[in-house]
Design a protein around this motif. Structure first.
Motif: not given
Length: 195
Positions: A20, A23, A28, A107, A111-112
């Motif tokens: 994490y 992350s 990414e 994000k 991203q997540y």
């Protein structure tokens, strides 16, 4: 048969959980073309300040609101709202409102993949904007388990930043009192940002 002190076996134990920290702090490959390095670093700073509050607000919207049985028959998503509605109200969240919208989009959505969108954002290359006014974003409930790991990243980052700044203060001033005052000041500042 006696089962005293048996080891418990679970297939998940064989797999490593995702990193994490990576992350949160590294883009990414799939979104590198969407956001530059400097803006990403700014969003990382904002996330360490406001991330825990955003997660709490997302948990609230995941369990509250009207449920549309046509769009979400299995109740897999939270309440779909505009990004600005996912931001809790506060002095500093209001001050950084526009940047937190960027944080949620780049994000939490890209991203997540925590936020799922209902609609298509409209990019305007001339203004260098992506219009999401008519797009609703909802939390994917199946990803709620990740929130604890994200909160831990925020806590460890705050502790590491405080420790580094305290060490710098001590080496610059050679005074344990100044280092202690620095620690108190940083903690006070961190708490003030929650207002």
């Amino acid at each position: 048969m006696n089962y005293k002190d048996f080891n418990i076996v679970d297939e998940r134990n064989k797999k490593l959980s995702p990193n994490y920290f990576k992350s949160v702090f590294f883009r990414e490959d799939r979104i590198r073309s969407e956001i530059g390095r400097c803006k990403w670093m700014w969003l990382c700073l904002l996330e360490t300040l406001f991330g825990a509050e955003l997660l709490e607000n997302l948990v609230t919207t995941a369990s509250a609101g009207k449920h549309d049985p046509v769009k979400d028959p299995n109740m897999e998503f939270g309440l779909a709202q505009q990004l600005s509605m996912h931001i809790p109200s506060g002095i500093f969240t209001n001050l950084f409102h526009h940047q937190i919208i960027q944080l949620l989009y780049y994000k939490f959505h890209l991203q997540y993949l925590i936020l799922s969108r209902d609609g298509i954002p409209i990019p305007d290359p001339q203004k260098r904007e992506i219009d999401v006014k008519r797009v609703r974003f909802a939390l994917q409930k199946r990803l709620l388990y990740q929130f604890i790991a994200f909160r831990r990243v925020y806590i460890v980052t705050a502790i590491a930043a405080s420790l580094i700044l305290n060490i710098i203060a001590y080496y610059v001033t050679e005074s344990a009192y100044i280092a202690a005052y620095t620690a108190i000041g940083l903690e006070a500042l961190r708490r003030i940002f929650k207002i």
